[in-house]
Design a protein around this motif. Structure first.
Motif, short mmCIF file in Angstrom:
data_model
loop_
_atom_site.label_atom_id
_atom_site.label_comp_id
_atom_site.label_asym_id
_atom_site.label_seq_id
_atom_site.Cartn_x
_atom_site.Cartn_y
_atom_site.Cartn_z
N ALA A 1 0.83 -1.21 0.00
CA ALA A 1 0.00 0.00 0.00
C ALA A 1 0.85 1.25 0.00
O ALA A 1 0.43 2.30 -0.47
CB ALA A 1 -0.91 0.01 1.22
N GLY A 2 2.09 1.12 0.50
CA GLY A 2 2.97 2.29 0.57
C GLY A 2 3.54 2.70 -0.76
O GLY A 2 4.14 3.77 -0.89
N GLN A 3 3.38 1.85 -1.79
CA GLN A 3 3.88 2.19 -3.12
C GLN A 3 2.79 2.99 -3.86
O GLN A 3 1.67 2.53 -4.02
CB GLN A 3 4.21 0.92 -3.91
N LYS A 4 3.14 4.15 -4.30
CA LYS A 4 2.16 5.06 -4.91
C LYS A 4 1.65 4.52 -6.24
O LYS A 4 2.43 4.15 -7.12
CB LYS A 4 2.80 6.42 -5.12
N VAL A 5 0.31 4.47 -6.41
CA VAL A 5 -0.30 4.08 -7.68
C VAL A 5 -0.29 5.29 -8.59
O VAL A 5 -0.81 6.35 -8.25
CB VAL A 5 -1.73 3.57 -7.46
N VAL A 6 0.33 5.15 -9.76
CA VAL A 6 0.43 6.31 -10.66
C VAL A 6 -0.35 6.11 -11.95
O VAL A 6 -0.58 7.07 -12.68
CB VAL A 6 1.91 6.61 -10.98
N VAL A 7 -0.73 4.87 -12.28
CA VAL A 7 -1.57 4.63 -13.44
C VAL A 7 -2.63 3.60 -13.04
O VAL A 7 -2.59 3.05 -11.94
CB VAL A 7 -0.76 4.11 -14.67
N ASP A 8 -3.54 3.30 -13.95
CA ASP A 8 -4.60 2.33 -13.69
C ASP A 8 -3.98 1.00 -13.26
O ASP A 8 -3.16 0.43 -13.97
CB ASP A 8 -5.41 2.14 -14.99
N PRO A 9 -4.35 0.47 -12.06
CA PRO A 9 -3.74 -0.77 -11.56
C PRO A 9 -3.90 -1.97 -12.49
O PRO A 9 -3.14 -2.92 -12.40
CB PRO A 9 -4.48 -1.00 -10.23
N TYR B 1 1.21 4.50 -28.71
CA TYR B 1 0.73 5.84 -29.05
C TYR B 1 1.52 6.92 -28.31
O TYR B 1 2.33 6.62 -27.43
CB TYR B 1 -0.76 5.95 -28.71
N VAL B 2 1.27 8.18 -28.70
CA VAL B 2 1.86 9.35 -28.05
C VAL B 2 0.77 10.05 -27.24
O VAL B 2 -0.16 10.63 -27.83
CB VAL B 2 2.45 10.33 -29.09
N PRO B 3 0.83 10.01 -25.90
CA PRO B 3 -0.18 10.71 -25.10
C PRO B 3 -0.10 12.22 -25.33
O PRO B 3 1.00 12.78 -25.35
CB PRO B 3 0.19 10.36 -23.66
N GLN B 4 -1.23 12.86 -25.47
CA GLN B 4 -1.25 14.30 -25.75
C GLN B 4 -1.47 15.15 -24.51
O GLN B 4 -1.05 16.30 -24.45
CB GLN B 4 -2.35 14.60 -26.78
N ARG B 5 -2.15 14.58 -23.51
CA ARG B 5 -2.44 15.36 -22.30
C ARG B 5 -2.69 14.38 -21.15
O ARG B 5 -2.77 13.17 -21.34
CB ARG B 5 -3.66 16.25 -22.51
N GLY B 6 -2.81 14.94 -19.94
CA GLY B 6 -3.13 14.13 -18.78
C GLY B 6 -1.92 13.47 -18.13
O GLY B 6 -0.77 13.79 -18.42
N ASP B 7 -2.20 12.51 -17.23
CA ASP B 7 -1.16 11.86 -16.43
C ASP B 7 -0.14 11.12 -17.30
O ASP B 7 1.07 11.14 -17.01
CB ASP B 7 -1.79 10.86 -15.45
N LYS B 8 -0.60 10.46 -18.35
CA LYS B 8 0.33 9.67 -19.16
C LYS B 8 1.27 10.57 -19.96
O LYS B 8 2.43 10.22 -20.19
CB LYS B 8 -0.45 8.73 -20.07
N ALA B 9 0.80 11.73 -20.36
CA ALA B 9 1.69 12.69 -21.02
C ALA B 9 2.76 13.16 -20.04
O ALA B 9 3.93 13.34 -20.41
CB ALA B 9 0.89 13.87 -21.55
N HIS B 10 2.38 13.34 -18.77
CA HIS B 10 3.36 13.73 -17.75
C HIS B 10 4.39 12.63 -17.53
O HIS B 10 5.56 12.90 -17.25
CB HIS B 10 2.65 14.06 -16.44
N LEU B 11 3.95 11.36 -17.62
CA LEU B 11 4.89 10.25 -17.45
C LEU B 11 5.90 10.21 -18.60
O LEU B 11 7.07 9.88 -18.39
CB LEU B 11 4.13 8.92 -17.39
N VAL B 12 5.46 10.53 -19.80
CA VAL B 12 6.40 10.62 -20.93
C VAL B 12 7.41 11.73 -20.67
O VAL B 12 8.61 11.57 -20.93
CB VAL B 12 5.65 10.87 -22.25
N GLU B 13 6.94 12.84 -20.13
CA GLU B 13 7.87 13.93 -19.77
C GLU B 13 8.86 13.47 -18.71
O GLU B 13 10.04 13.82 -18.74
CB GLU B 13 7.07 15.13 -19.26
#
Length: 617
Positions: A242-250, A341-353
């Motif tokens: 539980a201490g590991q942060k969820v950053v995308v859909d599990p 694909y190339v994410p354009q916005r949202g959390d997944k675009a931030h992960l690419v960054e």
């Protein structure tokens, strides 16, 4: 064939997809590529006036001939290219090697097994889980398993130290089951280790169900201590995960890939997300190229179509030109559709960054590191008057102790950094008493003889990977004119006689003061801060290594002399016992049967040794 002839041949190729294979003059394959239109792609290599980066220019300079395999589609060409590169590993194709090597999780087969993270697999009878391509993932899994099952991390030996002393801090803060307290049965401990291994291999889903069942069974048998231990393990697993942060859909398996470049290198960063959490990070460096698009086009199929597990989603910073063929290949290998694909916005675009930032940071670190080391070596070459920077530097120091015994430590610096594979220890064979000059002469003579031996083997078609088969660019002696003169005389007439030779002189406070050349002239280095710091680091490391070896030898001698106090045990038997048991304490704890397994120790001698250390037995 000349470049003009190769261009003429390339212009006759069809405008069809396929794979091209470039060979050098000896017929060795040096590059394999794919093309949507063979004529356009291959002719670009040999057309005059077309600019190329350093790596491609080197490949073209060595190209002598090429072949092509025409394919029915770009997809077929991509798959064929990947299989051919894997089969031939051409020199100028990118090598998918990060700098981490392989990592393992080790489980010993002792009476009380221990679990740990390790970078080396040894032939010691232990179970090794792996190999893992990422030390990040292996270390995290080992730490999670030890936290979850409260396994010990200390250096205490079990069962020898059970019940001796107080439990450590880890036990008091709930991070260890405190085997040392004597309250944990061996059966419960072994079960915890087995469960930890299961967690590492298969994840938490099955193990939680199993642990809950075992806790209820223990409770039904009125084994409340066992039930409480399992309850704590369940709570620890839940807390750790539980201490590991969820950053995308599990429920999504996802990789994030981004590339960054400098004028001389490209880095590809891959972030792996499993069960919604970051489980791995890998970085791949490609030198002598600045073409990010070309690296991307080759990297993605090489990485995923080789042996890598393909996730459901691959988010990238930019799609390659052959995206349709790559998409089809990924789908076929996974057995289901892959979202590339190339994410354009949202959390997944931030992960690419985030992946891009990691690639940029890695290039910055490499650039700074190489620049510092290049500058140091260039400066040292200028100070010493060397024709080129010394890539491989060997340094020697003699260490003595009271009985007249001497040893020598040799350390190696490669590209400005300690190179542990080139460290060597020498015990004097011909020098009697304390004589630094003679000891140094013996050492460098033996070093030269080893180099000559391995050079001759290589000339006869028997190359060896032994470091002694490599010739250093610079030799440094810890000492002044006397040491340099002794080493120079010893190397005269050998294959190392032409290697630049210098001494490192210390002042009255044992600090590096100057360098002495082979003619006995002093060169001041305190005005060159970089050189002064670098030479001081080499001298200090050599001194440390030589002293450590001397102390090790003294310790072994001291231990051996303790064993010679046993009636009937002479130096030879003491040495055999130390070789067998590694320490006097281990000899003391050994049974007569174990002692008897030592070469030269019979049943009667084994009993004598045992009774000496166990007078009440």
């Amino acid at each position: 064939m000349t470049k003009a002839e190769l261009y003429k041949k390339a212009c006759m190729l069809p405008l069809l997809p396929g794979v091209y294979i470039i060979r050098d003059k000896s017929g060795t394959i040096i590059y394999i590529g794919k093309a949507k239109r063979l004529r356009i792609r291959v002719s670009q290599y040999f057309r005059e006036g077309v600019p190329h980066d350093n790596k491609v220019s080197q490949m073209i300079a060595h190209a002598y001939a090429f072949d092509v395999i025409v394919c029915q589609s770009e997809f077929e060409a991509l798959v064929l290219e990947a299989s051919q590169i894997k089969a031939h590993t051409p020199k100028y194709n990118i090598l998918l090697k990060d700098d981490k090597g392989y990592s393992y999780i080790k489980v010993t087969r002792d009476e009380w097994p221990r679990l740990s993270f390790t970078l080396q697999k040894e032939d010691d009878g232990a179970e090794y889980i792996g190999p893992y391509t990422s030390s990040f993932a292996a270390r995290q899994m080992a730490e999670t398993a030890m936290d979850a099952f409260l396994l010990p991390r200390c250096s205490r030996r079990f069962p020898q130290e059970i019940g001796r002393g107080r439990p450590c801090l880890n036990a008091h803060i709930g991070k260890c089951m405190a085997v040392c307290s004597g309250r944990i049965s061996r059966e419960n401990y072994e079960q915890a280790v087995k469960s930890a291994v299961h967690l590492i291999r298969y994840g938490k889903k099955d193990i939680l169900k199993t642990l809950n069942e075992r806790m209820l069974e223990a409770s039904d048998r009125l084994e409340f201590e066992t039930a409480a231990l399992i309850r704590d393990q369940i709570a620890a697993i839940t807390k750790v995960t539980a201490g590991q942060k969820v950053v995308v859909d599990p429920d999504v398996e996802m990789d994030v890939v981004a590339l960054a470049g400098t004028p001389g290198s490209v880095c590809a960063a891959v972030l792996r997300f499993r069960e919604g959490r970051l489980t791995d990070k890998r970085e791949f460096l490609f030198h002598d190229t600045a073409d990010i698009a070309a690296v991307r086009e080759e990297f993605l199929p090489r990485y995923y179509l080789d042996d890598e597990q393909i996730p459901k989603v691959i988010a990238v910073d930019e799609l390659p030109p052959d995206v349709d063929a790559l998409q089809q290949a990924l789908n076929e290998k996974r057995g289901s559709e892959v979202q590339l694909y190339v994410p354009q916005r949202g959390d997944k675009a931030h992960l690419v960054e985030m992946a891009h930032t990691n690639a940029v940071e890695r290039l910055a670190r490499e650039s700074g590191r190489y620049a510092r080391e290049e500058k140091l070596l260039d400066e040292l070459a200028q100070v010493l008057g060397l024709p080129k920077p010394p890539r491989t530097i060997e340094s020697y120091d003699i260490s003595n102790w009271g009985d007249g015994t001497s040893v020598c430590g040799m350390v190696t610096f490669r590209d400005g950094k300690p190179y542990k594979a080139g460290y060597r220890k020498f015990k004097m064979k011909t020098v009697a008493g304390t004589d630094d000059y003679a000891s140094l002469a013996e050492t460098v003579s033996r070093r030269a003889a080893e180099y000559e031996k391995y050079s001759e083997m290589a000339a006869n078609g028997e190359p060896s990977s032994n470091y002694f088969g490599q010739k250093p660019d610079l030799l440094l002696m810890d000492g002044g004119r006397g040491q340099v003169s002794a080493a120079k005389a010893a190397l005269a007439g050998t294959a190392l006689a032409d290697v630049p030779l210098y001494g490192m002189v210390k002042d009255d406070h044992h600090r590096t003061r100057a360098i002495v050349d082979s003619e006995g002239r002093e060169i001041a280095i305190n005005m060159n801060r970089g050189t002064f710091t670098f030479v001081t680091a080499i001298q200090d490391e050599t001194h440390r290594f030589a002293n450590a070896y001397r102390k090790q030898q003294m310790k072994q001698k001291s231990y051996s002399s303790t064993l010679t106090e046993v009636p009937g045990v002479g130096p030879k038997t003491a040495k055999a016992l130390m070789a067998q048991f590694k320490s006097v304490s281990a000899v003391k704890e050994a049974t007569p049967d174990q002692l008897e397994n030592t070469p030269g120790v019979g049943r009667q001698m084994a009993q004598t040794i045992y009774e000496y250390f166990h007078p009440q037995g």
